[in-house]
Design a protein around this motif. Structure first.
Motif, mmCIF file in Angstrom:
data_model
loop_
_atom_site.group_PDB
_atom_site.id
_atom_site.type_symbol
_atom_site.label_atom_id
_atom_site.label_comp_id
_atom_site.label_asym_id
_atom_site.label_seq_id
_atom_site.Cartn_x
_atom_site.Cartn_y
_atom_site.Cartn_z
ATOM 1 N N LEU A 34 0.887 -1.321 -0.165
ATOM 2 C CA LEU A 34 0.241 0.056 -0.080
ATOM 3 C C LEU A 34 0.693 1.205 0.030
ATOM 4 N N ALA A 35 1.864 1.146 0.892
ATOM 5 C CA ALA A 35 2.819 2.460 0.897
ATOM 6 C C ALA A 35 3.545 2.759 -0.346
ATOM 7 N N VAL A 36 3.812 1.535 -0.975
ATOM 8 C CA VAL A 36 4.723 1.806 -2.297
ATOM 9 C C VAL A 36 3.478 2.335 -3.143
ATOM 10 N N ALA A 37 2.362 1.761 -3.370
ATOM 11 C CA ALA A 37 1.366 2.106 -4.269
ATOM 12 C C ALA A 37 1.045 3.479 -4.095
ATOM 13 N N THR A 38 0.829 4.002 -3.000
ATOM 14 C CA THR A 38 0.326 5.306 -2.860
ATOM 15 C C THR A 38 1.556 6.697 -2.877
ATOM 16 N N ASP A 39 2.841 6.132 -2.778
ATOM 17 C CA ASP A 39 3.826 7.064 -2.822
ATOM 18 C C ASP A 39 3.812 7.862 -3.878
ATOM 19 N N ALA A 40 3.905 9.255 -3.527
ATOM 20 C CA ALA A 40 3.869 10.340 -4.572
ATOM 21 C C ALA A 40 4.652 10.094 -5.698
ATOM 22 N N GLY A 41 5.949 9.872 -5.282
ATOM 23 C CA GLY A 41 7.020 9.523 -6.442
ATOM 24 C C GLY A 41 6.643 8.493 -7.373
ATOM 25 N N VAL A 42 6.242 7.235 -6.719
ATOM 26 C CA VAL A 42 5.869 6.332 -7.506
ATOM 27 C C VAL A 42 4.659 6.614 -8.570
ATOM 28 N N ARG A 43 3.894 7.235 -7.760
ATOM 29 C CA ARG A 43 2.666 7.551 -8.663
ATOM 30 C C ARG A 43 2.919 8.283 -9.890
ATOM 31 N N SER A 44 3.834 9.289 -9.580
ATOM 32 C CA SER A 44 4.113 10.137 -10.806
ATOM 33 C C SER A 44 4.771 9.518 -11.889
ATOM 34 N N ALA A 45 5.427 8.365 -11.369
ATOM 35 C CA ALA A 45 6.042 7.391 -12.591
ATOM 36 C C ALA A 45 4.989 6.955 -13.566
ATOM 37 N N PHE A 46 3.932 6.908 -12.969
ATOM 38 C CA PHE A 46 2.798 6.337 -13.808
ATOM 39 C C PHE A 46 1.758 7.440 -14.068
ATOM 40 N N ASP A 47 2.119 8.621 -13.986
ATOM 41 C CA ASP A 47 1.152 9.756 -14.472
ATOM 42 C C ASP A 47 1.328 10.027 -15.896
ATOM 43 N N ALA A 48 0.370 9.461 -16.598
ATOM 44 C CA ALA A 48 0.521 9.674 -18.177
ATOM 45 C C ALA A 48 0.435 11.243 -18.530
ATOM 46 N N SER A 49 -0.073 12.253 -17.777
ATOM 47 C CA SER A 49 0.007 13.534 -18.069
ATOM 48 C C SER A 49 1.451 14.204 -17.802
ATOM 49 N N LEU A 50 2.231 13.445 -17.274
ATOM 50 C CA LEU A 50 3.561 13.985 -16.986
ATOM 51 C C LEU A 50 4.310 13.735 -18.577
ATOM 52 N N GLY A 51 4.011 12.862 -19.263
ATOM 53 C CA GLY A 51 4.691 12.491 -20.519
ATOM 54 C C GLY A 51 6.007 12.243 -20.524
ATOM 55 N N ASP A 52 6.951 12.928 -21.222
ATOM 56 C CA ASP A 52 8.330 12.355 -21.041
ATOM 57 C C ASP A 52 9.004 12.794 -19.713
ATOM 58 N N ASP A 53 8.264 13.864 -19.015
ATOM 59 C CA ASP A 53 8.904 13.972 -17.770
ATOM 60 C C ASP A 53 8.789 13.078 -16.617
ATOM 61 N N ARG A 54 8.129 12.061 -16.940
ATOM 62 C CA ARG A 54 7.828 11.078 -15.798
ATOM 63 C C ARG A 54 9.102 10.404 -15.471
ATOM 64 N N PRO A 55 9.252 10.255 -14.090
ATOM 65 C CA PRO A 55 10.427 9.548 -13.463
ATOM 66 C C PRO A 55 10.230 8.080 -13.918
ATOM 67 N N SER A 56 11.653 7.394 -13.696
ATOM 68 C CA SER A 56 11.382 6.034 -13.992
ATOM 69 C C SER A 56 10.938 5.522 -12.659
ATOM 70 N N ALA A 57 10.086 4.417 -12.779
ATOM 71 C CA ALA A 57 9.230 3.696 -11.528
ATOM 72 C C ALA A 57 10.247 3.031 -10.615
ATOM 73 N N ILE A 58 11.308 2.442 -11.167
ATOM 74 C CA ILE A 58 12.271 1.840 -10.210
ATOM 75 C C ILE A 58 13.329 2.848 -9.662
#
Lengths: 517, 282
Positions: A34-58
């Protein structure tokens, strides 16, 4: 609990405690997910609206959680589930292990609860929060502690229940041992392993403080910058008389670096003008992309080697003197401990006073009285005198300590050896060379290792005396981290310092053949 | 030989001179600071002299009235005392396991503890800094309480293990036969026997934590109210060399140092033994 159930049978009670323990185990794993799934950083990695600025999930997971803690929680969860099955089966080993584990869990919960409560108080105010928030923050841990305490009681009863098979003594002893090691291991996991891991991970990223963004992976870029060197031979600048020009401090002035090196970012750390390697009017310029760092390594090495060897000589002298029987040996030992016990920061300030650059400085006055110098020297601001001054202070502070370690070594040398040597008519010097030194070798080796590893991380002295004008590797790391807030770069510096010190430790063990077991 | 006491003393004279030289060498900065702390402004800028021209206690009055300095003293007591207690508790449990119980994996654990005692804290400074920020205790005394076990715990574990090992084994065997539990053995039999060792180790960890500067400075840059004594001492007038309140600094230095000197004078034998047990034995 007066009934005696047959051993292999699942009783309602043990099933209940087993289920509770299993739930804690599953809950730990679920909480992690749950903690990993709701982490802001991790979520931004899957945020499509960020496009190429998305950080890597790893990178997001590594930056937010690392590896050690998730693996630890996962392992804890799995072991808890396994123990839970054992408890339900009324396995005595599993029940006792579970009891011990839950004991520590309850204590951990209690510590977290107290910490949460104390954190809001004015004298340790991380978040100066109103009473309600403080109590609210402590409520979760408090409930968890209560549950763990309840479970512990149940497990302790189950472990004492009659009809259980007795464990072999060896097993019991081993379990007790590991259980006693739990707090120490847990603390070291949190304060050593996890920060070490963070340092290593961060050293490969461009992380900066004051930013919540997931950092980018930059590979070995920091290490390349820290370790790139280039050597160029440069001629000296010619003065009006055709000879090499000298600066007002007396050093030869060298030609600047070739333009292309300067453009690439190289700066000169120092010039080597060695009689055998170079002509008198030429020098090898040691250049680096981060010349302050390279210079700080050099300063650290010079500081370490000169201060430790001086300390060894002086320490040996003091130890040999104090070793003989005389009245007031106890007082002498106290005197020797005092320089060690005074905080280095304080002794740096004491010496700052003694080294003042006017006649008010006692060293200047003393040296002028004997005629060694004519005018007061500014020991702490003249570049050529800074490092020698620091070495002198360090030698003052630690030689008595070194002497103490050597004294312990001297005291275990059997007196009979000296007596028989004296019967044979050996001279004092002969005694020293053929009895004292060889037998003192282990003590010398250990004292050397301790002092060298200590000197390599010198921080307090240089920080107080010189601020930013003379860097050791440690003060440089501090500056990059705290003043410049470059977490990624500072971490790479830290990792390199670790290897530097580790290299010294290994070299010592090899060279001196220390066997400490 | 026996009748010529003064002759023997005379022969020992060079020896006592060397001893006196060592004492002077070790104590001069301390004595100099002590004298400076009683000096007036005028006295400070004249040529150096050992005895103050007209001794004053105003420097001490000033320092003791300085709220920042006094709060740093309280912080240091909290931090050094707390981390020593923590290290003693966790350390004595671990040391009991390592020094007296048999289990697989003991030797690697011992080596790990030894390696930890020499671990260079500076190299994980940035990781610690990040961890402390994550835990939301940055800039508080709790940050030091959290981080100091990094060096106090391995040290106390190592020293206490060597003490535990030295106790005769029959003590607990008799207790085990009598049916005592581990907790009972530890609390009623072994701990009372190791009180001297605990005192020594506690003293050493206290002194080392009291003197710690790198972490304390890193964690309290933004919050002076959580500073410990060394940080306050380093920043007493800033590092810049101008118009420094030297006499006040020395008065502060004496206040900070005197408790340590008293501890050293009272416990010198134990401290020396503990230090050598921590490094030489093993």
């Amino acid at each position: 609990m007066t009934t005696t159930p047959s051993p292999a049978q699942v009783t309602p009670r043990s099933a209940l405690w087993g289920a509770l323990l299993g739930a804690i185990g599953v809950g730990a794993i679920a909480g992690l997910v749950l903690a990993v799934a709701t982490d802001a950083g991790v979520r931004s990695a899957f945020d499509a609206s960020l496009g190429d600025d998305r950080p890597s999930a790893i990178m997001a997971v590594l930056d937010g959680f690392g590896i050690i803690l998730p693996v630890f929680v996962l392992g804890f969860g799995l072991i808890a589930v396994r123990l839970a099955l054992g408890v339900a089966r009324r396995d005595v080993g599993a029940t006792r292990s579970a009891r011990d584990a839950v004991t520590w869990l309850a204590l951990l919960g209690a510590v977290v609860t107290v910490a949460r409560l104390v954190q809001g108080t004015p004298w340790i105010a991380a978040t100066p929060s109103p009473l309600l928030a403080v109590v609210g923050g402590a409520l979760g841990p408090a409930v968890a502690t209560a549950v763990a305490a309840l479970l512990r009681r149940g497990l302790a009863r189950a472990a004492r229940a009659p009809g259980l098979r007795e464990e072999p003594l060896v097993k019991r002893e081993a379990r007790t041992a590991w259980s006693l090691l739990v707090p120490a291991l847990l603390i070291l996991l949190l304060v050593a392993a996890r920060p070490l891991e963070t340092t290593i991970i961060t050293s490969f990223t461009d992380k900066v403080f004051a930013s919540d963004e997931v950092p980018n992976f930059v590979g070995v870029a920091h290490y390349r910058r820290l370790l790139t060197l280039s050597f160029v031979e440069v001629p000296c600048r010619l003065g009006d008389d055709g000879a090499c020009a000298r600066s007002n401090r007396g050093g030869i002035r060298w030609q600047p670096l070739p333009r292309e090196l300067l453009v690439e970012g190289y700066r000169t750390a120092w010039h080597w003008n060695l009689p055998l390697l170079t002509a008198p009017d030429r020098a090898i310029a040691v250049n680096a992309l981060d010349h302050i760092w390279i210079r700080s390594i050099w300063v650290t090495l010079v500081f370490t080697i000169s201060s430790v060897s001086l300390e060894l000589l002086l320490g040996l002298f003091i130890a040999l003197t104090v070793h003989s029987e005389f009245r007031g040996r106890g007082a002498m030992r106290a005197v020797m401990l005092i320089p060690w016990a005074i905080p280095t920061v304080v002794s740096a300030r004491l010496w700052e006073l003694m080294l003042k650059d006017t006649t008010a400085g006692v060293l200047n006055r003393g040296l002028m009285l004997v005629g060694a110098i004519e005018t007061p020297q500014s020991w702490l601001t003249t570049p050529a005198l800074q490092l020698p001054s620091a070495i002198m202070i360090d030698v003052w502070k630690t030689s008595p300590f070194m002497a103490l370690l050597l004294l312990a070594g001297l005291q275990v040398i059997p007196k009979e050896l000296y007596e028989s040597a004296r019967v044979d008519g050996a001279s004092r010097f002969r005694e020293f060379v053929s009895i004292t030194l060889p037998l003192l070798r282990p003590a010398i080796a250990v004292a050397l290792i301790f002092r060298t590893l200590d000197a390599l991380r010198v921080f307090d002295l240089l920080n107080v005396l010189f601020g930013r004008s003379l860097h050791s590797v440690s003060t440089y790391n501090y500056q990059v981290l705290i003043n410049n807030q470059q977490a990624g770069y500072a971490s790479a510096v830290g990792v390199l310092i670790f290897f530097l010190i580790f290299g010294f430790a290994v070299a010592y063990v090899r060279l001196l053949g220390v066997n400490r077991s | 030989m026996s009748g010529s006491g003064w002759k023997a003393s005379l022969r020992r004279l060079p020896f006592y001179l060397v001893v006196a030289l060592i004492v002077v060498y070790a104590l001069t900065p301390f004595i100099w600071a002590l004298s400076t702390s009683f000096k007036t402004e005028d006295d400070l800028f004249g040529a150096a002299r050992l005895f103050p021209r007209d001794p004053t206690t105003k420097n001490y009055v000033y320092v003791l009235g300085d709220a920042g300095f006094m709060s740093s003293l309280v912080n240091s007591v909290i931090v050094a005392g707390g981390s020593s207690l923590l290290a003693l508790t966790a350390g004595s449990l671990a040391a009991y396991a390592l020094g007296r119980l048999r289990f697989r994996g003991k030797t690697p654990m011992l080596y790990a503890v030894l390696a930890m005692t020499m671990f260079p804290q500076i190299s994980i400074l940035s990781g610690l800094y990040l961890t402390v920020r994550e835990l939301n205790i940055y800039g508080t005394q709790a940050a030091m309480l959290f981080a100091y076990p990094l060096f106090t715990l391995p040290f106390s574990t190592w020293v206490l293990t060597s003490f535990f090992r030295g106790l005769p084994r029959e003590i607990e065997e008799a207790a085990i036969v009598d049916g005592a539990t581990t907790a009972q053995i530890l609390a009623r039999i072994l701990l009372p026997l190791t009180v001297p060792a605990l005192v020594t180790t506690g003293l050493l960890t206290f002194i080392v934590s009291w003197n710690e500067y790198l972490l304390a400075r890193s964690f309290t840059v933004t919050n002076p109210s959580a500073q410990t004594v060394p940080v306050a001492m380093a920043q007493f007038a800033g590092i810049v060399e101008q118009q420094e309140p030297i006499a006040e600094i020395m008065a502060a230095a004496m206040i900070v140092t005197l408790p340590l000197v008293v501890l050293v004078l009272v416990f010198q034998q134990r401290i020396a033994a503990g230090l050598t047990a921590g490094s030489v034995k093993g």
